[in-house]
Scaffold this motif. Structure first.
Motif, mmCIF file in Angstrom:
data_model
loop_
_atom_site.group_PDB
_atom_site.id
_atom_site.type_symbol
_atom_site.label_atom_id
_atom_site.label_comp_id
_atom_site.label_asym_id
_atom_site.label_seq_id
_atom_site.Cartn_x
_atom_site.Cartn_y
_atom_site.Cartn_z
ATOM 1 N N LYS A 100 42.299 62.655 21.153
ATOM 2 C CA LYS A 100 41.314 62.432 22.852
ATOM 3 C C LYS A 100 41.523 60.736 22.478
ATOM 4 O O LYS A 100 41.121 59.922 21.352
ATOM 5 N N GLY A 101 41.259 60.497 23.826
ATOM 6 C CA GLY A 101 41.230 58.654 24.006
ATOM 7 C C GLY A 101 41.624 58.398 25.515
ATOM 8 O O GLY A 101 42.025 59.673 25.970
ATOM 9 N N THR A 102 41.673 57.179 25.484
ATOM 10 C CA THR A 102 41.662 56.537 26.689
ATOM 11 C C THR A 102 43.191 55.765 26.609
ATOM 12 O O THR A 102 42.934 55.030 26.327
ATOM 13 N N TYR A 103 44.006 55.996 27.267
ATOM 14 C CA TYR A 103 45.222 55.211 27.336
ATOM 15 C C TYR A 103 44.648 53.698 27.816
ATOM 16 O O TYR A 103 44.623 54.109 29.093
ATOM 17 N N ARG A 104 45.899 52.889 27.193
ATOM 18 C CA ARG A 104 45.862 51.346 27.881
ATOM 19 C C ARG A 104 47.313 51.637 28.244
ATOM 20 O O ARG A 104 48.076 51.521 27.718
ATOM 21 N N TYR A 120 49.486 53.424 26.597
ATOM 22 C CA TYR A 120 49.696 53.117 24.889
ATOM 23 C C TYR A 120 48.234 53.131 24.376
ATOM 24 O O TYR A 120 47.204 53.690 25.052
ATOM 25 N N VAL A 121 48.414 54.403 23.514
ATOM 26 C CA VAL A 121 47.053 54.584 22.204
ATOM 27 C C VAL A 121 46.665 53.808 21.694
ATOM 28 O O VAL A 121 47.691 52.414 21.087
ATOM 29 N N THR A 122 45.724 53.298 21.464
ATOM 30 C CA THR A 122 44.614 52.413 21.096
ATOM 31 C C THR A 122 43.673 52.861 19.506
ATOM 32 O O THR A 122 44.405 53.826 19.378
ATOM 33 N N ASN A 123 43.342 51.602 18.962
ATOM 34 C CA ASN A 123 42.544 52.672 17.651
ATOM 35 C C ASN A 123 41.399 53.449 18.109
ATOM 36 O O ASN A 123 40.531 53.375 17.341
ATOM 37 N N ASN A 124 41.165 53.287 19.551
ATOM 38 C CA ASN A 124 39.911 53.884 20.037
ATOM 39 C C ASN A 124 40.100 55.516 20.344
ATOM 40 O O ASN A 124 39.488 56.623 20.074
ATOM 41 N N TRP A 125 41.278 55.695 20.062
ATOM 42 C CA TRP A 125 41.530 56.470 20.150
ATOM 43 C C TRP A 125 40.661 57.766 19.167
ATOM 44 O O TRP A 125 40.723 57.723 17.308
ATOM 45 N N ASN A 126 40.520 58.823 18.665
ATOM 46 C CA ASN A 126 40.481 60.028 17.525
ATOM 47 C C ASN A 126 41.801 61.140 17.004
ATOM 48 O O ASN A 126 41.414 61.527 17.774
ATOM 49 N N PHE A 127 41.831 61.367 16.317
ATOM 50 C CA PHE A 127 42.972 62.330 15.576
ATOM 51 C C PHE A 127 41.769 63.304 15.048
ATOM 52 O O PHE A 127 41.142 63.146 14.164
ATOM 53 N N TYR A 128 42.511 64.518 15.625
ATOM 54 C CA TYR A 128 42.086 65.754 14.110
ATOM 55 C C TYR A 128 43.385 66.678 13.657
ATOM 56 O O TYR A 128 43.790 66.579 14.663
ATOM 57 N N ASP A 129 42.312 67.418 12.182
ATOM 58 C CA ASP A 129 43.736 68.163 12.049
ATOM 59 C C ASP A 129 43.299 69.619 12.393
ATOM 60 O O ASP A 129 43.172 69.465 13.587
ATOM 61 N N THR A 130 44.220 71.088 12.208
ATOM 62 C CA THR A 130 43.645 71.808 12.635
ATOM 63 C C THR A 130 42.687 72.162 12.889
ATOM 64 O O THR A 130 41.834 73.544 12.919
ATOM 65 N N ASN A 131 41.888 72.293 11.293
ATOM 66 C CA ASN A 131 40.562 72.870 11.543
ATOM 67 C C ASN A 131 39.390 71.880 12.024
ATOM 68 O O ASN A 131 38.388 72.294 11.715
ATOM 69 N N GLY A 132 40.226 70.620 12.516
ATOM 70 C CA GLY A 132 38.623 69.394 13.442
ATOM 71 C C GLY A 132 38.274 68.439 12.817
ATOM 72 O O GLY A 132 37.630 67.983 13.124
ATOM 73 N N ASN A 133 38.625 68.436 11.909
ATOM 74 C CA ASN A 133 38.453 67.602 10.983
ATOM 75 C C ASN A 133 39.148 66.235 11.452
ATOM 76 O O ASN A 133 40.786 66.052 11.531
ATOM 77 N N GLU A 134 38.559 65.543 11.474
ATOM 78 C CA GLU A 134 38.800 63.745 11.867
ATOM 79 C C GLU A 134 39.543 62.820 10.761
ATOM 80 O O GLU A 134 39.862 63.199 9.642
ATOM 81 N N ILE A 174 51.140 59.140 16.588
ATOM 82 C CA ILE A 174 51.224 58.658 17.995
ATOM 83 C C ILE A 174 51.768 58.630 18.559
ATOM 84 O O ILE A 174 52.184 58.316 20.332
ATOM 85 N N LEU A 175 52.852 57.972 18.240
ATOM 86 C CA LEU A 175 54.883 58.622 19.208
ATOM 87 C C LEU A 175 54.612 59.374 20.381
ATOM 88 O O LEU A 175 55.014 59.271 20.856
ATOM 89 N N GLU A 176 54.614 60.688 19.185
ATOM 90 C CA GLU A 176 54.887 61.442 20.248
ATOM 91 C C GLU A 176 53.592 61.958 21.163
ATOM 92 O O GLU A 176 54.209 62.174 22.588
ATOM 93 N N ILE A 177 52.668 61.265 21.673
ATOM 94 C CA ILE A 177 52.100 61.611 22.412
ATOM 95 C C ILE A 177 51.951 59.568 23.331
ATOM 96 O O ILE A 177 52.064 60.229 24.314
ATOM 97 N N GLU A 178 52.475 58.901 22.940
ATOM 98 C CA GLU A 178 52.927 57.715 23.254
ATOM 99 C C GLU A 178 54.221 58.385 23.974
ATOM 100 O O GLU A 178 54.064 57.621 25.549
ATOM 101 N N ASN A 179 55.347 59.132 24.054
ATOM 102 C CA ASN A 179 57.214 59.178 24.636
ATOM 103 C C ASN A 179 56.419 60.765 25.658
ATOM 104 O O ASN A 179 57.503 60.477 26.390
#
Length: 176
Positions: free
Chosen positions: A113-117, A137-151, A159-164
């Motif tokens: 989750k995050g806000t696109y720049r 673009y994805v910035t450093n303010n985005w948060n990513f999580y594994d399938t169990n919900g751990n950051e 990052i490229l998957e989301i930006e593309n």
């Protein structure tokens, strides 16, 4: 005093009428797209002007995994880029993601989750030199999580998957 009340009532009535029209307009242009197997793939609003030929995304959209769980949700804007046509310059259209977006794993847990720049990105077009488009673009303010919900710290691939996926042009949006 009486004329002030009448003026206030008229303004209130007209503003309520306008918002009702906008909501009805959005509902008329809301579409649901399906996977070949029949499951809901996307729900969102398309641009009314181009809807005869293209499904340009505007406003809020939700995308679903084939298992029915939410895949992503957020907002799109419609924009143009320069194309070269027989009669000179013409516009190519595209929808791009902006603002806050959320992405989910197939198990339903939050993936990112995050806000696109919004910045500029080169797009090859039919014109020599192409054009620049708005791009999320994805910035450093985005948060990513594994399938169990751990950051987690995202990989470059994450990052490229989301930006593309952050813009769709008329070739992606053509009606079949």
């Amino acid at each position: 005093m009486k004329s002030s009340f009448l003026l206030f009532s008229l303004i209130l009535f007209l503003s309520c009428k306008t918002s009702s029209i906008e909501v009805n307009h959005l509902k008329e242009n809301e579409i649901t797209l399906f996977y070949d197997t029949g499951e809901v793939k996307n729900i969102g609003v398309i641009d009314a002007f181009h809807k005869e030929y293209y499904n340009f995304r505007v406003g809020f959209w939700k995308e679903f995994h084939k298992n029915g769980k939410l895949k992503s949700e957020g907002n799109y804007k419609l924009d143009t880029y320069k194309q070269c046509c027989v009669s000179g310059f013409c516009d190519g259209y595209y929808s791009y993601k902006y603002g806050e977006w959320k992405y989910y794993h197939e198990n339903g847990n939050l993936k990112a989750k995050g806000t696109y720049r919004i910045g500029k990105k080169y797009k090859k077009t039919s014109c020599e030199g192409g054009d620049e488009i708005n791009f999320g673009y994805v910035t450093n303010n985005w948060n990513f999580y594994d399938t169990n919900g751990n950051e987690i710290k995202p990989s470059e691939k994450d990052i490229l998957e989301i930006e593309n996926s952050s813009y769709l042009d008329e070739f992606d949006m053509s009606k079949y």
